[in-house]
Each structure stands twice: as structure tokens, then as C-alpha cells.
Scaffold this motif. Sequence first.
Motif, PDB file in Angstrom:
ATOM      1  N   PHE A  19      19.441 -11.098  16.787  1.00 31.08           N
ATOM      2  CA  PHE A  19      19.839  -9.733  17.268  1.00 31.08           C
ATOM      3  C   PHE A  19      18.619  -8.757  17.457  1.00 31.08           C
ATOM      4  O   PHE A  19      17.684  -9.016  17.062  1.00 31.08           O
ATOM      5  CB  PHE A  19      21.054  -9.224  16.142  1.00 31.08           C
ATOM      6  CG  PHE A  19      22.161  -9.891  16.070  1.00 31.08           C
ATOM      7  CD1 PHE A  19      23.041  -9.951  17.187  1.00 31.08           C
ATOM      8  CD2 PHE A  19      22.475 -10.468  14.852  1.00 31.08           C
ATOM      9  CE1 PHE A  19      24.385 -10.647  17.003  1.00 31.08           C
ATOM     10  CE2 PHE A  19      23.664 -11.024  14.803  1.00 31.08           C
ATOM     11  CZ  PHE A  19      24.420 -11.298  15.789  1.00 31.08           C
ATOM     12  N   MET A  39      18.365  -5.783  15.969  1.00 28.07           N
ATOM     13  CA  MET A  39      17.879  -5.427  14.635  1.00 28.07           C
ATOM     14  C   MET A  39      18.790  -5.726  13.447  1.00 28.07           C
ATOM     15  O   MET A  39      19.999  -6.422  13.752  1.00 28.07           O
ATOM     16  CB  MET A  39      17.497  -4.108  14.497  1.00 28.07           C
ATOM     17  CG  MET A  39      18.444  -3.149  14.980  1.00 28.07           C
ATOM     18  SD  MET A  39      18.259  -1.298  15.160  1.00 28.07           S
ATOM     19  CE  MET A  39      16.628  -1.242  15.352  1.00 28.07           C
ATOM     20  N   PHE A  40      18.877  -5.363  12.135  1.00 28.22           N
ATOM     21  CA  PHE A  40      19.366  -5.802  10.885  1.00 28.22           C
ATOM     22  C   PHE A  40      19.690  -7.242  11.021  1.00 28.22           C
ATOM     23  O   PHE A  40      20.756  -7.562  11.109  1.00 28.22           O
ATOM     24  CB  PHE A  40      20.659  -5.118  11.211  1.00 28.22           C
ATOM     25  CG  PHE A  40      20.414  -3.506  11.191  1.00 28.22           C
ATOM     26  CD1 PHE A  40      19.918  -2.853  10.287  1.00 28.22           C
ATOM     27  CD2 PHE A  40      21.072  -2.778  12.268  1.00 28.22           C
ATOM     28  CE1 PHE A  40      19.444  -1.268  10.447  1.00 28.22           C
ATOM     29  CE2 PHE A  40      20.903  -1.461  12.411  1.00 28.22           C
ATOM     30  CZ  PHE A  40      20.045  -0.792  11.262  1.00 28.22           C
ATOM     31  N   ASN A  41      18.888  -7.993  11.424  1.00 29.98           N
ATOM     32  CA  ASN A  41      19.111  -9.545  11.552  1.00 29.98           C
ATOM     33  C   ASN A  41      19.164 -10.260  10.063  1.00 29.98           C
ATOM     34  O   ASN A  41      19.794 -11.377   9.944  1.00 29.98           O
ATOM     35  CB  ASN A  41      17.736 -10.183  12.152  1.00 29.98           C
ATOM     36  CG  ASN A  41      18.179 -10.309  13.672  1.00 29.98           C
ATOM     37  OD1 ASN A  41      19.264 -10.988  13.763  1.00 29.98           O
ATOM     38  ND2 ASN A  41      17.432  -9.953  14.448  1.00 29.98           N
ATOM     39  N   LEU A  42      18.747  -9.499   9.028  1.00 34.90           N
ATOM     40  CA  LEU A  42      18.683 -10.302   7.674  1.00 34.90           C
ATOM     41  C   LEU A  42      19.642  -9.522   6.775  1.00 34.90           C
ATOM     42  O   LEU A  42      19.755  -8.470   6.691  1.00 34.90           O
ATOM     43  CB  LEU A  42      17.147 -10.240   7.352  1.00 34.90           C
ATOM     44  CG  LEU A  42      16.442 -10.760   8.524  1.00 34.90           C
ATOM     45  CD1 LEU A  42      14.873 -10.721   7.794  1.00 34.90           C
ATOM     46  CD2 LEU A  42      16.531 -12.226   8.560  1.00 34.90           C
ATOM     47  N   LEU A  43      19.744 -10.302   5.785  1.00 35.86           N
ATOM     48  CA  LEU A  43      20.498  -9.867   4.489  1.00 35.86           C
ATOM     49  C   LEU A  43      19.589  -9.165   3.690  1.00 35.86           C
ATOM     50  O   LEU A  43      18.813  -9.955   3.301  1.00 35.86           O
ATOM     51  CB  LEU A  43      21.430 -10.917   3.732  1.00 35.86           C
ATOM     52  CG  LEU A  43      22.506 -11.593   4.470  1.00 35.86           C
ATOM     53  CD1 LEU A  43      22.976 -12.637   3.610  1.00 35.86           C
ATOM     54  CD2 LEU A  43      23.242 -10.758   5.005  1.00 35.86           C
TER      55      LEU A  43
END
Lengths: 231, 416
Positions: free
Chosen positions: A90, A92-96
Motif C-alpha cells: 500500500f 502507507m501504514f503497510n506494517l503492523l
Amino acid sequence: MVASIDIKGLRFSWRGRTSFSLAVPDLKVAAGEKLFLLGESGTGKSTLLSLICGITTPSEGRLVLDGTNLPDLSASARDRFRAEHIGVIFQMFNLLPYASPLENILLPLAFAPNRKARVANQRAEALRLTSALGLNETLVTSAGTTELSIGQQQRVAAARALIGGPKLIVADEPTSALDATSQAAFVDLLMTQAEAAGATLLMVSHDARLANRFDRHLDLADVAQATRGMA
Amino acid sequence: MILLRLALKSLRSRILTVSLTVFAIALSVALFLGVEKVRTGAKASFADTISGTDLIVGARSGGVQLLLYSVFRVGNATNNVTWQSYQDIAARPEVKWIVPLSLGDSHRGFRVLGTTTAFFDRYKYRGGRDIDFAQGTQFNDLFDTVLGADVASELGYKIGDEIVVAHGVASFTEHDDKPFRVSGILEKTGTPVDRTVFVSLAAIEAIHIDWQGGGRSQTPISAKDVRQMDLKPKSVSAALVGVTSRLKIFTLQRWINDYTQEPLLAILPGVALSELWSLIGVAETALIGVSTMVVITALLGMIAMIFSGLNERRREMALLRAIGARPRTILTLLTTEAALMSLMAVLLGLALLYTGLFVAQSYIDAAFGLYLEITWPSRRELVVLALVVLAGTLVSLIPALRAYFLSLADGMQVRS
């Protein structure tokens, strides 16, 4: 060559407080091809990607990925199919945030047994991918995910999409949060790795500057017709 | 497995809200278990008020009433047992020992009990414990008195002090012509013994010898003269009896209840105690009810916390969906988190309880005469703990289902 994505007569419509419909008459992407789709927001970009990933289902038409017609599958079979065959990146905010970069990279394997089976040594493979993507090892193993810069996070996301060798990498504006110089570098690294893994790369962006690095580029408006209206 | 790891990491990333929620549930669990401990402790202490006594004998009335005035010093004897009947019982072959109890007078709100020195040897509590003397000795002189622990501490008496006994339970006429000297003070027992002033049976007779019909007679007898007189009592209020063999209890009980010279009643203390407990046991149900409400409130707090976190976690759920998680996985993740929180809360609650017990046990025993035994959780308590974890997991299905439908609607993109 076998088509990686083969869409024919696809229609999707959504009715709520507003109505929205999308029609994709014909779209073929060859296996291993790197396709750039140029799309402004509102052109049905997200919907098309959701359809390809099997999260939303079309009302009619064929959507064949690697020989499997997604609309024929049940919802949970589509989830499984996505886990096994598609890596997603994506904007942004791709990661936990609460899991380490390494855990984030290995996470898709938990949902995809076949991908997992292809990776003999998970940690080594994750580190091989990240080092190929230009991330240093201690960053991946020791740093907290929230400590990484946006660019570093996107590379971790790319490694996560690539691990276990899925056939299709779907990237939704992966470079929009990066500055101009890192954009090209990121796309080049992503392409090299997709190529090395023999994966098809489908990237959607509103930024035309990166288009000519791809095998082929299309304007989303030519591929899909989106119509919006009040219900 | 991966879900469990994710759940743990996700919880750790929200350590502040999670630990507050867990702490709230833990406190409620500790409270619930504490109430349970106090309840069983109180019940046991109550049942342990008197032990070693096989029968309590008094004039015929109700079993609970006899127990109340003879052991708990509550209320009054409707009738007395004549000295002749007392002697007859004492002479029975089944009787190993008998201790007379003579009630009726008081000292500044504490009941005065006339008895023999055998009382201090025969009266047992908490499964056979003896009454010990903190200071001094039992009465040797006619006007010696022994005080229960509370009497001494509340009124500030020490060995050698002089006290005057009042006539009746709430009266202003005092036996001030015949003062007593404190000869001994007992250790705290947590039983009505603590609130009793002990004098000899002969002393009860002595202070009443010049009284007639509830008033002082015109011809007073001095404390010195009374010592020369025959101080055999005419009657006693009740008597504690020990039998030679437990098998004889019922024989003797029947003999006493069938005694023809006078209507008498003999009761088994244990039976009467449980009868009395069933009367005051309503309070324990109320206690359990209140602490159950506290646990429910804490669980609701957890649900509220999960709900309030849902919106900011939509991004995370969309991400999980994108990499292949089913909506069901999201549901499982959230319920797993709730189950883990409930489990941690239950364990922390147990830790709080046992820490509290270890710290406060001796204080509670000394201050309230309530002995709380430190034992492993009972089966009943373990069931309650399991129910808390189960309830926590089940109620978390409400926000988890909401997350399930949100993630179905959101897909890979969060629509706001």
C-alpha cells in the motif's frame, strides 16, 4: 505465454447512500509482465484492486488469475487464494506497528501454507530480500517497526509482498509517500526483485513519471469506466 | 499460534490501557475471592465458636435461643435450671464433665458469667483450641474475676483493678458493696468469650444473697460476712456437658429432654450453630451478589475498551485482510486478546488475593477474631475463575463481531 490476469466483461456495482459502478471490458496482463496503471483517485482504482485481490466480488464477468476464475470461489477460498498468490503493497501504514519488521515480513506465510513451504529458512529468506532491497540486517531484526523511516517501511512491505514467491505483486501507490529520488530507486528495486522471483507486477499510481520504467503502461480511464451517482 | 503471538504483541503495544483494564478485572476477581474467603472464614469461625462441648443444657425453650444466651450471650434465659436438676445431670454415668453457666448481671455493657474454673479447661474453640491466659490466673478468691480480651482492652483494665458488677443487663443498680478484683485476662479468641466477665458461681450467689425480688434487702450482708455463708446456688442458667463417649450423646440428650422433674432442653452445639447460621446466612448471598456485580462491571469495562480501540485498529485489520487473513481471523484475534486479558486478570487477581491474605491474615485474626486460612483455591473458586475467563471471552464477541463486519465492509481500504 499464460496470462497472469485475464479480465473480460467485468462489472461491479455498489449501492449505498451513493451508487458506484465499474466496468472493465477487457484487461490482460501476461505472466511476468510489469504493468503500470495511471489513475487519479476516483477513477475506480481501489475498487479494481479489491476485485483483483478477491476482496470484493464482481456482479458479472470473468476475472481469471493464473487460470482461476475468482468469482467462482467462496469468500474464504478467495482469502486463501489471495494469501497464496498475491503480495500487496500500500501507499502507507503497510506494517503492523506492534510486530517487528522481520515478523511483518513473515506474517503472510502464516496464512499461506504453500508459500511457507517454498521458504526453507524463513529468517534467511527475509534477510536476503531486505538486503536485496537495500535494508541493513540489524534494522530488520532489531529495530522497532515504528522506528523505521517511511522509505524503510515501504521496503519492508515490499519484502513482505515478495516472500514465498507469490505470482502477482499488487502495488497501490507504493511511492506516493516517498520523495522523488527514493521513488525511482524503490521502483527499480521492486522491479528487480519481482523479476528475480518471476512475479507479475501491477502498480497503480497517479504519478506518470515512473511509467516508462515499466514494460507497459495504461491509463486506467481507458481500461475501466467508473460511474458515480446519487442513489 | 501466530494469532496468539500477534494478540500478545498487540496487547503489549497498548500496555497502558490494557494493564488498567486487566488491573480493574483483577481487583474485582480479588474482591470476589476475598469475599468468598471471608464468607467461608466467618462460617468456619462461627462454627468454631464452641467445640469440645457435646451438649448444652438449659430450661426448655428453643435450641437457637439456648445457644444464643449460653454461648453468644445474646438475650436472656426464660427460665433457669434448678441446682437439683443440675446435680442430677452431673450424676449421670454418661457425663464426663459439666460446667455451670450463670448469667444475668453485667459490667459496663459486658455480660457477667458465673461459672467454675473448669470452664477455662473445658471450653474449646476453633477445633479444640484452649483458652489461654494473657495475664494472671483464674479466680482463686471468692471476689476474683477473669476478663475476656475485649473487655480488658476496651475498658483498659489490668490485673489487680477493682470492678463493680451491675445487677441485670441494663441497670443502674450496682453490687457496689461487693467489688471484684481482676485476677486474670484472657487471650483474644474471636469468640464471645472475649466480651465476657467471668466470676465464680459462688460469687454470683454471694452478690445476690441479700437481694430479694430484684431489690436490695433491708438487712445487707457485708462482703466479709458473706464468706462465712453457704454459697451453694439455687439455680443456674445453663450448663455445658461433655460425655464419656460420643456414642452416649444421644442417650444423655434423650434422658435430659425426658427429665420429668423440670422441663429441660439439651442441644448439640453443632446442630444449633448451623441452624443459627442459616438464619444470618442471607447476608452471604448479598455479599456474593455484590461482588458478582463488581466482576461484571469490570468485564463491561474491558468491552468498552475493546470497542473504543476498534476504530483506530481498522487500518490494522485491513492490512491483515490484504495479506490473506479471513474476517474470521480478525474475530479470533480480538477474542484471543480478550481471553488473554481475562486470563492475566484472573492470575493477577489470585496474586493480589494471596498477597493480601499473607499480609493481613494475622491482623484480621487479632482485630476481628476472623481466622482466614491460606489454602489453595477451592474447586468452587477455580470454577469461578474459569467462568470469569470464559465470560470475558464470550462478551468480547460483541466488539469482535463488530470488527468482523467492519473488516468485511472495509476490505483492504479503510473507508471513513
